[in-house]
Design a protein around this motif. Structure first.
Motif, PDB file in Angstrom:
ATOM      1  N   PHE A  93      57.999  49.167  -9.104  1.00 17.60           N
ATOM      2  CA  PHE A  93      58.382  49.361  -7.704  1.00 17.60           C
ATOM      3  C   PHE A  93      57.225  49.283  -6.714  1.00 17.60           C
ATOM      4  CE2 PHE A  93      61.461  51.714 -10.353  1.00 17.60           C
ATOM      5  CZ  PHE A  93      62.615  51.015 -10.004  1.00 17.60           C
ATOM      6  N   THR A  94      55.994  49.030  -7.191  1.00 20.72           N
ATOM      7  CA  THR A  94      54.850  48.860  -6.291  1.00 20.72           C
ATOM      8  C   THR A  94      54.013  47.679  -6.770  1.00 20.72           C
ATOM      9  OG1 THR A  94      53.190  50.233  -7.448  1.00 20.72           O
ATOM     10  CG2 THR A  94      54.805  51.390  -6.078  1.00 20.72           C
ATOM     11  N   ASP A  95      52.886  47.452  -6.092  1.00 19.08           N
ATOM     12  CA  ASP A  95      51.986  46.363  -6.478  1.00 19.08           C
ATOM     13  C   ASP A  95      51.007  46.781  -7.570  1.00 19.08           C
ATOM     14  OD1 ASP A  95      53.127  44.679  -4.603  1.00 19.08           O
ATOM     15  OD2 ASP A  95      51.776  45.353  -3.001  1.00 19.08           O
ATOM     16  N   GLU A  96      51.033  48.041  -8.006  1.00 19.15           N
ATOM     17  CA  GLU A  96      50.125  48.525  -9.043  1.00 19.15           C
ATOM     18  C   GLU A  96      50.737  48.238 -10.419  1.00 19.15           C
ATOM     19  OE1 GLU A  96      48.963  52.553  -8.418  1.00 19.15           O
ATOM     20  OE2 GLU A  96      48.391  52.218  -6.333  1.00 19.15           O
ATOM     21  N   LYS A  97      50.378  47.101 -10.986  1.00 21.46           N
ATOM     22  CA  LYS A  97      51.013  46.622 -12.210  1.00 21.46           C
ATOM     23  C   LYS A  97      50.440  47.296 -13.454  1.00 21.46           C
ATOM     24  CE  LYS A  97      53.740  44.044  -9.939  1.00 21.46           C
ATOM     25  NZ  LYS A  97      55.161  44.484  -9.803  1.00 21.46           N
ATOM     26  N   LEU A  98      51.282  47.353 -14.477  1.00 24.51           N
ATOM     27  CA  LEU A  98      50.915  47.983 -15.738  1.00 24.51           C
ATOM     28  C   LEU A  98      50.078  47.012 -16.566  1.00 24.51           C
ATOM     29  CD1 LEU A  98      51.386  50.488 -17.571  1.00 24.51           C
ATOM     30  CD2 LEU A  98      53.371  49.290 -18.492  1.00 24.51           C
ATOM     31  N   THR A  99      48.874  47.445 -16.952  1.00 24.98           N
ATOM     32  CA  THR A  99      48.008  46.640 -17.816  1.00 24.98           C
ATOM     33  C   THR A  99      48.109  47.167 -19.248  1.00 24.98           C
ATOM     34  OG1 THR A  99      46.089  48.081 -17.502  1.00 24.98           O
ATOM     35  CG2 THR A  99      46.423  46.312 -15.888  1.00 24.98           C
ATOM     36  N   ALA A 100      47.464  46.454 -20.166  1.00 28.70           N
ATOM     37  CA  ALA A 100      47.463  46.902 -21.559  1.00 28.70           C
ATOM     38  C   ALA A 100      46.796  48.266 -21.696  1.00 28.70           C
ATOM     39  CB  ALA A 100      46.737  45.868 -22.424  1.00 28.70           C
ATOM     40  N   TRP A 101      45.717  48.475 -20.916  1.00 27.79           N
ATOM     41  CA  TRP A 101      45.028  49.766 -20.980  1.00 27.79           C
ATOM     42  C   TRP A 101      45.915  50.879 -20.437  1.00 27.79           C
ATOM     43  CZ3 TRP A 101      41.070  50.369 -23.998  1.00 27.79           C
ATOM     44  CH2 TRP A 101      40.198  49.303 -24.240  1.00 27.79           C
ATOM     45  N   LEU A 103      49.167  50.877 -20.444  1.00 32.62           N
ATOM     46  CA  LEU A 103      50.232  51.087 -21.414  1.00 32.62           C
ATOM     47  C   LEU A 103      49.739  51.952 -22.574  1.00 32.62           C
ATOM     48  CD1 LEU A 103      53.074  50.542 -22.423  1.00 32.62           C
ATOM     49  CD2 LEU A 103      52.231  48.418 -23.464  1.00 32.62           C
ATOM     50  N   LEU A 104      48.532  51.654 -23.081  1.00 28.38           N
ATOM     51  CA  LEU A 104      47.972  52.456 -24.156  1.00 28.38           C
ATOM     52  C   LEU A 104      47.768  53.897 -23.708  1.00 28.38           C
ATOM     53  CD1 LEU A 104      46.773  52.721 -26.979  1.00 28.38           C
ATOM     54  CD2 LEU A 104      44.572  51.929 -26.058  1.00 28.38           C
ATOM     55  N   GLY A 105      47.287  54.067 -22.478  1.00 26.71           N
ATOM     56  CA  GLY A 105      47.119  55.420 -21.947  1.00 26.71           C
ATOM     57  C   GLY A 105      48.442  56.156 -21.843  1.00 26.71           C
ATOM     58  N   PHE A 106      49.493  55.418 -21.447  1.00 20.72           N
ATOM     59  CA  PHE A 106      50.825  56.026 -21.361  1.00 20.72           C
ATOM     60  C   PHE A 106      51.292  56.502 -22.724  1.00 20.72           C
ATOM     61  CE2 PHE A 106      55.364  55.208 -22.079  1.00 20.72           C
ATOM     62  CZ  PHE A 106      55.904  56.183 -21.256  1.00 20.72           C
ATOM     63  N   VAL A 107      51.116  55.664 -23.741  1.00 22.09           N
ATOM     64  CA  VAL A 107      51.534  56.042 -25.099  1.00 22.09           C
ATOM     65  C   VAL A 107      50.760  57.265 -25.578  1.00 22.09           C
ATOM     66  CG1 VAL A 107      51.603  55.286 -27.505  1.00 22.09           C
ATOM     67  CG2 VAL A 107      52.260  53.697 -25.687  1.00 22.09           C
ATOM     68  N   SER A 220      48.688  55.626  -8.153  1.00 22.47           N
ATOM     69  CA  SER A 220      47.845  55.869  -9.322  1.00 22.47           C
ATOM     70  C   SER A 220      46.766  56.898  -9.041  1.00 22.47           C
ATOM     71  CB  SER A 220      47.205  54.565  -9.805  1.00 22.47           C
ATOM     72  OG  SER A 220      48.181  53.707 -10.349  1.00 22.47           O
ATOM     73  N   ALA A 221      46.283  56.956  -7.797  1.00 23.37           N
ATOM     74  CA  ALA A 221      45.277  57.962  -7.440  1.00 23.37           C
ATOM     75  C   ALA A 221      45.865  59.353  -7.567  1.00 23.37           C
ATOM     76  CB  ALA A 221      44.767  57.718  -6.020  1.00 23.37           C
ATOM     77  N   ILE A 222      47.095  59.539  -7.063  1.00 19.88           N
ATOM     78  CA  ILE A 222      47.774  60.828  -7.192  1.00 19.88           C
ATOM     79  C   ILE A 222      47.971  61.156  -8.665  1.00 19.88           C
ATOM     80  CG2 ILE A 222      50.033  61.934  -6.939  1.00 19.88           C
ATOM     81  CD1 ILE A 222      48.455  62.226  -4.466  1.00 19.88           C
ATOM     82  N   ALA A 223      48.311  60.156  -9.464  1.00 22.37           N
ATOM     83  CA  ALA A 223      48.539  60.378 -10.891  1.00 22.37           C
ATOM     84  C   ALA A 223      47.294  60.947 -11.561  1.00 22.37           C
ATOM     85  CB  ALA A 223      48.954  59.068 -11.566  1.00 22.37           C
ATOM     86  N   ARG A 224      46.131  60.392 -11.236  1.00 24.47           N
ATOM     87  CA  ARG A 224      44.902  60.881 -11.861  1.00 24.47           C
ATOM     88  C   ARG A 224      44.519  62.261 -11.343  1.00 24.47           C
ATOM     89  NH1 ARG A 224      43.730  55.546 -10.834  1.00 24.47           N
ATOM     90  NH2 ARG A 224      42.455  56.067  -9.021  1.00 24.47           N
ATOM     91  N   ILE A 225      44.653  62.478 -10.033  1.00 19.86           N
ATOM     92  CA  ILE A 225      44.308  63.771  -9.446  1.00 19.86           C
ATOM     93  C   ILE A 225      45.152  64.885 -10.057  1.00 19.86           C
ATOM     94  CG2 ILE A 225      44.402  65.117  -7.302  1.00 19.86           C
ATOM     95  CD1 ILE A 225      43.724  62.500  -5.816  1.00 19.86           C
ATOM     96  N   ILE A 261      42.305  58.655 -19.271  1.00 17.66           N
ATOM     97  CA  ILE A 261      40.999  57.996 -19.313  1.00 17.66           C
ATOM     98  C   ILE A 261      41.154  56.560 -19.832  1.00 17.66           C
ATOM     99  CG2 ILE A 261      38.740  57.993 -20.424  1.00 17.66           C
ATOM    100  CD1 ILE A 261      38.844  61.052 -20.387  1.00 17.66           C
ATOM    101  N   ILE A 262      41.912  56.421 -20.909  1.00 21.82           N
ATOM    102  CA  ILE A 262      42.148  55.087 -21.479  1.00 21.82           C
ATOM    103  C   ILE A 262      42.846  54.182 -20.469  1.00 21.82           C
ATOM    104  CG2 ILE A 262      43.460  53.832 -23.220  1.00 21.82           C
ATOM    105  CD1 ILE A 262      42.846  56.073 -25.174  1.00 21.82           C
ATOM    106  N   SER A 263      43.764  54.754 -19.697  1.00 24.30           N
ATOM    107  CA  SER A 263      44.511  53.935 -18.728  1.00 24.30           C
ATOM    108  C   SER A 263      43.613  53.368 -17.651  1.00 24.30           C
ATOM    109  CB  SER A 263      45.628  54.776 -18.090  1.00 24.30           C
ATOM    110  OG  SER A 263      45.098  55.730 -17.187  1.00 24.30           O
ATOM    111  N   LYS A 264      42.422  53.938 -17.484  1.00 25.42           N
ATOM    112  CA  LYS A 264      41.501  53.452 -16.473  1.00 25.42           C
ATOM    113  C   LYS A 264      40.520  52.411 -17.003  1.00 25.42           C
ATOM    114  CE  LYS A 264      40.840  54.141 -12.907  1.00 25.42           C
ATOM    115  NZ  LYS A 264      41.297  53.212 -11.848  1.00 25.42           N
ATOM    116  N   LEU A 265      40.466  52.230 -18.321  1.00 27.41           N
ATOM    117  CA  LEU A 265      39.543  51.259 -18.900  1.00 27.41           C
ATOM    118  C   LEU A 265      39.979  49.833 -18.557  1.00 27.41           C
ATOM    119  CD1 LEU A 265      38.997  52.809 -22.441  1.00 27.41           C
ATOM    120  CD2 LEU A 265      37.509  52.987 -20.447  1.00 27.41           C
ATOM    121  N   GLY A 266      39.014  48.989 -18.444  1.00 29.09           N
ATOM    122  CA  GLY A 266      39.338  47.589 -18.179  1.00 29.09           C
ATOM    123  C   GLY A 266      39.514  47.267 -16.730  1.00 29.09           C
ATOM    124  N   GLY A 267      39.071  48.190 -15.846  1.00 29.09           N
ATOM    125  CA  GLY A 267      39.130  47.907 -14.400  1.00 29.09           C
ATOM    126  C   GLY A 267      39.866  48.970 -13.652  1.00 29.09           C
TER     127      GLY A 267
END
Length: 269
Positions: A93-101, A103-107, A220-225, A261-267
């Protein structure tokens, strides 16, 4: 403070009280800052009425009911699912797309939530109070929905947006509390202090900051905070409320934080 207040105040009225205090605070702040509320026919009232329901009234009730039988530290970790749910919703629903990192962080993070539901002695029975824990998890999902909806809402100064959101949330909460629980009872001094503090701080001031951060940095910023919440709550629950420590709390917290932390890897986004 929620854990203390619900011992003497019904969850319905706790939400109604804190929403009303919070709405009053942000209205005063908005007026002092020179803002004016839009006319009632403005479409933003519809947007922020929905946000008042999903971001305040409904999750506050769900979490308050759940916390009648779940420790504040454990409750905060369950609410820690919110960032992970947000990452998934933001992809669609936003421009912040799910990357492999991501997805791994979500799991990884979801694995941390599952740990909370493991049987105490690894039997086939469900964890005690799993229904209450599920209510809290539903509240976390509401917060995630709110974060995504707020990022797509019409551009509005955060004090004005917070005022509309909390006033509509307060209206919904008061009507619901009276219909569901009848007239309110007078809270004792301790509960009253908690209600006022929740209304002015965790509801009023926090909503203004919350909407401002979403506008500036995205969901995503709110998610990390949000990961400061379980860490602080576990420490304060043990320190101030003498709540028990359980190995699942530590393992779950570690896995969830590792997931973000993993979800932030790769950029970074």
């Amino acid at each position: 403070m929620v854990d203390v207040a619900v011992r003497t105040v019904s969850p319905d009225w706790l939400v109604a009280f804190r929403m009303s205090f919070g709405a009053g605070l942000v209205l005063v702040y908005a007026v002092i800052a020179g803002h004016r509320l839009p006319p009632l026919r403005d479409k933003r009232w519809v947007w922020y009425s929905v946000l008042g329901l999903t971001g305040a009234s409904l999750p506050f009730v769900l979490i308050a009911i759940g916390m009648k039988s779940v420790d504040s530290g454990l409750s905060a970790i369950i609410v820690g699912a919110m960032p992970l749910i947000t990452i998934i919703l933001a992809h669609f629903f936003t421009d912040e797309k799910l990357t492999a990192w991501k997805l791994l962080g979500f799991v990884m993070g979801f694995g941390g939530i599952i740990i909370l539901f493991l049987p105490t002695e690894l039997s086939l029975t469900l964890v005690k109070d799993w229904q209450a824990q599920l209510l809290i998890l539903m509240g976390a999902t509401c917060y995630a929905l709110t974060t995504v909806i707020a990022s797509r809402a019409p551009e509005t100064p955060s004090p004005v947006a917070a005022t509309m959101m909390l006033f509509m949330g307060a209206l919904i909460s008061v009507v619901w509390a009276y219909a569901h629980s009848g007239p309110p009872t007078v809270p004792n001094a301790t509960a009253l202090f908690c209600i006022i503090a929740l209304g002015l701080g965790s509801t009023g001031a926090a909503t203004v900051i919350y909407l401002w951060v979403i506008d500036m940095a995205g969901p995503s910023a709110i998610a990390r905070i949000n990961y400061f919440v379980p860490v602080c709550s576990v420490i304060l629950g043990v320190w101030l409320l003498n709540e028990p420590l359980d190995w699942r709390i530590f393992v779950s917290l570690a896995v969830i934080i590792l997931g973000v932390i993993i979800s932030k890897l790769g950029g970074a986004d």
